[in-house]
Design an enzyme around this catalytic site. Structure first.
Site, PDB file in Angstrom:
ATOM      1  N   LYS A 115      19.139   5.662  -4.289  1.00  0.00           N
ATOM      2  CA  LYS A 115      18.028   5.105  -3.303  1.00  0.00           C
ATOM      3  C   LYS A 115      16.936   4.394  -4.101  1.00  0.00           C
ATOM      4  O   LYS A 115      16.439   4.669  -5.330  1.00  0.00           O
ATOM      5  CB  LYS A 115      17.257   6.246  -2.627  1.00  0.00           C
ATOM      6  CG  LYS A 115      17.111   7.341  -3.510  1.00  0.00           C
ATOM      7  CD  LYS A 115      16.273   7.933  -2.418  1.00  0.00           C
ATOM      8  CE  LYS A 115      14.592   9.227  -3.376  1.00  0.00           C
ATOM      9  NZ  LYS A 115      15.449  10.482  -2.586  1.00  0.00           N
TER      10      LYS A 115
ATOM     11  N   ARG B   8      10.247  17.254   7.018  1.00  0.00           N
ATOM     12  CA  ARG B   8       9.914  16.829   6.937  1.00  0.00           C
ATOM     13  C   ARG B   8      10.860  15.362   7.593  1.00  0.00           C
ATOM     14  O   ARG B   8      10.909  14.123   7.875  1.00  0.00           O
ATOM     15  CB  ARG B   8       9.634  15.912   5.229  1.00  0.00           C
ATOM     16  CG  ARG B   8       9.942  15.284   4.607  1.00  0.00           C
ATOM     17  CD  ARG B   8      10.127  14.892   3.606  1.00  0.00           C
ATOM     18  NE  ARG B   8      11.491  14.235   2.783  1.00  0.00           N
ATOM     19  CZ  ARG B   8      11.782  14.383   2.015  1.00  0.00           C
ATOM     20  NH1 ARG B   8      10.797  13.893   0.737  1.00  0.00           N
ATOM     21  NH2 ARG B   8      13.136  14.000   1.212  1.00  0.00           N
TER      22      ARG B   8
ATOM     23  N   TYR C  49     -12.314  -1.362 -20.607  1.00  0.00           N
ATOM     24  CA  TYR C  49     -13.452  -1.439 -19.954  1.00  0.00           C
ATOM     25  C   TYR C  49     -14.156   0.527 -19.882  1.00  0.00           C
ATOM     26  O   TYR C  49     -14.222   1.117 -20.740  1.00  0.00           O
ATOM     27  CB  TYR C  49     -12.842  -1.362 -18.805  1.00  0.00           C
ATOM     28  CG  TYR C  49     -11.890  -3.372 -18.298  1.00  0.00           C
ATOM     29  CD1 TYR C  49     -12.629  -3.700 -17.692  1.00  0.00           C
ATOM     30  CD2 TYR C  49     -10.849  -2.639 -18.409  1.00  0.00           C
ATOM     31  CE1 TYR C  49     -11.544  -4.567 -17.438  1.00  0.00           C
ATOM     32  CE2 TYR C  49      -9.566  -3.098 -18.156  1.00  0.00           C
ATOM     33  CZ  TYR C  49     -10.269  -4.786 -17.816  1.00  0.00           C
ATOM     34  OH  TYR C  49      -9.908  -5.916 -17.950  1.00  0.00           O
TER      35      TYR C  49
ATOM     36  N   MET D 285      -4.136  -2.876 -17.932  1.00  0.00           N
ATOM     37  CA  MET D 285      -3.054  -3.701 -16.718  1.00  0.00           C
ATOM     38  C   MET D 285      -1.878  -4.387 -17.691  1.00  0.00           C
ATOM     39  O   MET D 285      -0.231  -4.364 -17.995  1.00  0.00           O
ATOM     40  CB  MET D 285      -3.349  -4.879 -15.779  1.00  0.00           C
ATOM     41  CG  MET D 285      -2.249  -4.705 -14.864  1.00  0.00           C
ATOM     42  SD  MET D 285      -2.217  -6.717 -13.833  1.00  0.00           S
ATOM     43  CE  MET D 285      -3.809  -5.897 -12.892  1.00  0.00           C
TER      44      MET D 285
END
Ligand SMILES: *Cc1c(COP(=O)(O)O)cnc(C)c1O
Length: 373
Positions: free
Chosen positions: A46, A147, A269, A316
């Protein structure tokens, strides 16, 4: 004209590269086959083969002997059927079952829906009436995950009714374990007990309970067929590195820069790190857009020059590792996932599971398949 080896090595490492090692996949398939003993191994492919490419993965597993596969969505089943082609007539189970008005598509692609609710059972029976022949289906019974699947009581009602399964060739009953990664959890045998009772209602059908982790829980859990996913791709059944399995996903990226960052300087950052000591760092050309999960910073590691190197920041497109005093050159590849930088360790560092790390491996950069497809 031939390219000098040094130039070639550099250009090969110019971008992040994901190597999908199909020989390692085949090795893991054999490991699972040994663990499964008499049970059939039906690979779960999957989510595009856990992000690694459902078609090349399934083709290689077909060559290794696999004949039954699981996907989650109808679309995935259609794509897999097309990708396997007429010369590989595999059984493809769809875990979503039979979505409303999906009957035509299930039939056109010869998919086997694993029915998950009573309305789906009625829908499947209607499809078989239109077809004028039996429709092969599976049935998912919920034994304790709340589920997916019919309840045990609903399964009993189905088994007792003479007409609700009419026209259906029920070939597989299955359930899914919620705690198999923890062999000591009593929930496992509770689910096992319920499944043994439920599958006895459908003696004509084969039975399946175990995914990767369940396959290693013991003979009682294996039944006729096991459905491993993550362990085929190198994730340990107990969510930590397992010496029996080999890394299938190998992610590497080049060193773009080497810098000495002085004590007290910031790296990255504002949310990045302030280094306490002067540190040699390598800036590496991969980031969370390539699948290195940002939350792994601080705890996770890459592998370079024979040692683990802490992931200091993950942005990123770029990440930084602590180089220590290792010799390093621009363009050299850093292993972010593979034999040494282990999938389950990255998952743990990021607070997630190997499944999620795999499906997040980006489409950016280069992707190559190693070994025969
Ligand atoms: C995803 C899934 C599997 C495979 O699970 P792994 O932990 O990857 O081995 C098996 N069965 C069902 C129902 C699933 O949803």
């Amino acid at each position: 004209m031939t390219t000098p080896a040094s130039i070639k090595a550099r250009s090969e490492a110019a971008v992040a590269r994901l190597c999908v090692d199909l020989d390692a996949l085949a090795h893991n398939y054999r490991v699972l086959g040994d663990a499964a003993a008499e049970a059939v191994v039906a690979p779960v492919v999957k989510a595009d083969g856990y992000g690694l490419g459902a078609v090349p993965v399934a083709r290689r597993l077909w060559a290794e002997g696999a004949r039954r596969f699981f996907v989650a969505r109808l679309e995935e089943g259609e794509a897999l059927r097309a990708g396997l082609g007429g010369e590989r007539p595999a059984t493809i189970y769809v875990l979503d079952g039979l979505p409303a008005s999906g009957g035509r598509r299930v039939v056109d692609s010869s998919l086997t829906p694993v029915l998950t609710s009573l309305p789906q059972v009625s829908e499947a029976a209607a499809v078989s009436r239109v077809l004028g022949r039996p429709l092969a289906v599976g049935l998912h019974i919920d034994t304790g995950m709340s589920r997916q699947g019919v309840t045990v009581d609903e399964a009993r009602a189905l088994a007792l009714s003479t007409d609700r399964l009419h026209g259906l060739d029920l070939e597989l009953v299955m359930s899914h374990l919620g705690a198999a990664t923890d062999p000591g959890d009593p929930h496992n045998w509770r689910q096992l007990e319920r499944f043994v009772a439920a599958r006895a209602l459908f003696p004509q059908a084969q039975a399946s309970l175990a995914a990767s982790a369940g396959t290693f829980l013991g003979a009682d859990y294996r039944f006729d067929l096991v459905r491993p996913g993550v362990s085929l791709y190198g994730g340990g059944p107990e969510e930590r590195p397992d010496a029996r399995l080999q890394a299938v996903a190998r992610l590497s990226a080049p060193i773009l820069d080497i810098r000495t960052v002085r004590a007290g300087e910031r790296l990255g950052y504002g949310s990045g790190v302030v280094l306490e000591a002067t540190t040699r760092v390598a800036i590496v050309g991969a980031g969370y857009a390539d699948g290195v999960i940002r939350a792994a910073r601080g705890q996770g590691y890459a592998w370079f020059a024979g040692a683990r190197r802490t992931l200091l920041i993950v942005n990123m497109d770029l990440l930084a590792i602590d180089l220590g005093d290792a010799d390093a050159q621009l363009g050299q590849p850093v292993e972010l996932l593979g034999e040494h930088a282990q999938l389950d360790d990255l998952a743990t560092a990021a607070g997630t599971v190997a499944h999620e790390v795999l499906v997040r491996l980006g489409r950016r950069g280069e992707r190559v398949y190693l070994g025969e497809v």
